[in-house]
Design an enzyme around this catalytic site. Structure first.
Site, mmCIF file in Angstrom:
data_model
loop_
_atom_site.group_PDB
_atom_site.id
_atom_site.type_symbol
_atom_site.label_atom_id
_atom_site.label_comp_id
_atom_site.label_asym_id
_atom_site.label_seq_id
_atom_site.Cartn_x
_atom_site.Cartn_y
_atom_site.Cartn_z
ATOM 1 N N GLU A 232 20.500 -31.031 3.463
ATOM 2 C CA GLU A 232 20.596 -32.315 2.493
ATOM 3 C C GLU A 232 22.142 -31.049 3.126
ATOM 4 O O GLU A 232 22.297 -30.752 2.717
ATOM 5 C CB GLU A 232 20.343 -32.658 1.507
ATOM 6 N N SER B 180 22.208 -32.523 -3.880
ATOM 7 C CA SER B 180 22.901 -31.820 -4.429
ATOM 8 C C SER B 180 22.788 -30.769 -5.422
ATOM 9 O O SER B 180 22.067 -29.668 -5.084
ATOM 10 C CB SER B 180 24.126 -32.467 -4.975
ATOM 11 N N HIS C 175 24.465 -36.704 0.176
ATOM 12 C CA HIS C 175 25.685 -37.577 0.178
ATOM 13 C C HIS C 175 26.184 -38.821 0.454
ATOM 14 O O HIS C 175 26.859 -38.793 0.916
ATOM 15 C CB HIS C 175 26.548 -36.317 -0.069
#
Length: 296
Positions: free
Chosen positions: A192, A103, A262
């Site tokens: 991501e 992240s 996530h």
């Protein structure tokens, strides 16, 4: 790394709850390592784990300590980008050690990659925790298998690609343009993506990477879970339409439906090492160097 080595626990972004810190220490010790908690990890400044100076100081302490052989970040959130100018990259080059996180920690992955030191994209908890341990100890791991039933897997095309794996959180990669640019010619791009700002964020971030030339020469694209986008439609388009429209310009193999990003239990991946993407077989394989320490 070897059993008994020390691992630093730091918080370069947002702060975590005390119970998560305790669980993280237990995890590191369960791997057979010594857990060294940063002096300032319990700091609080709004959503940040203390001031920029304090968060950078913990990171630099870990980089300059020869006993520390790896760095594990306690969480993402926000704040890593603020630290890029303050990290002691000379210390990192002189004594390479991986950092673990995902992240917002993508800013750190960018810096580690720019410095030539591999890093681990993923979390240190969950049932894939031992994969992180194996990666830090330079032990081979199984190829990551895409899930054909995962939302977004239909983005997968055909073909194969080989090259160093780079990337991480899409928005953070775009934010780093003009701050920490890197030639990605010959690399495989890892993305991501989560629904933090609708389809517009995905469109803007990918367009910025494309127009800036950041993706010139990329050989393949690996796409993780599109968390939060299931069933989401904006004026007739879904995130799949946006990704096909933008990534299609690269004309390279795409492997989607990978169990990373996530998620509650993402599969960790080693960034900065030669990897193989096989869209036909649905696998992404990292070729882990068998060294006790990363080369400077």
């Amino acid at each position: 790394m070897s059993p008994g080595d020390a691992v630093a626990l730091v918080a370069p972004a947002s702060w975590c709850e005390a119970q998560w810190l305790a669980a993280s220490v237990s995890t590191i010790e369960g791997w057979g390592f010594q857990a060294r908690v940063g002096k300032r990890v319990e700091g609080r400044l709004g959503y940040l784990a203390g001031s920029d100076q304090d968060r950078a100081a913990d990171l630099n302490d870990a980089l300059r300590d020869p006993e520390i052989r790896a760095i594990v970040t306690l969480r993402g959130g926000c704040g890593s980008l603020r630290l890029l100018a303050d990290i002691d990259t000379d210390a990192l080059r002189a004594d390479p050690k991986s950092i673990v996180g995902f992240s917002d920690i993508t800013a750190m992955h960018k810096l580690w990659g720019h410095t030539g030191v591999p890093s681990v994209h993923g979390g240190h908890g969950g049932r894939h925790s031992d994969v992180v341990r194996r990666l830090l100890m330079h032990e081979p791991t199984e190829p990551v298998q895409a899930d054909a039933d995962q939302f977004g897997s239909e983005l997968t095309t055909t073909g194969t690609a080989t090259g160093p794996l780079v990337g991480g959180n899409l928005e953070m990669l775009a934010r780093c343009v003009g701050i920490l640019d890197r030639n990605l010619d010959g690399h495989i791009l890892l993305l991501e993506i989560n629904r933090s700002a609708g389809l517009g964020m995905v469109d803007r971030a990918l367009t910025q990477l494309l127009l800036s030339g950041s993706l010139d020469g990329v050989r393949g694209v690996a796409v993780g879970a599109l968390e939060g986008f299931e069933g989401y439609v904006d004026r007739g388009w879904t995130v799949l339409d946006v990704l096909r429209d933008r990534l299609g310009l690269l004309d390279v193999p795409i492997l989607a439906g990978l169990p990373l990003g996530h998620l509650d239990d993402p599969v960790p991946l080693l960034l900065g090492v030669m990897s193989s993407l096989d869209a036909d077989a649905g696998t992404l394989t990292a070729h882990v160097p068998t060294r006790t320490r990363w080369p400077a």
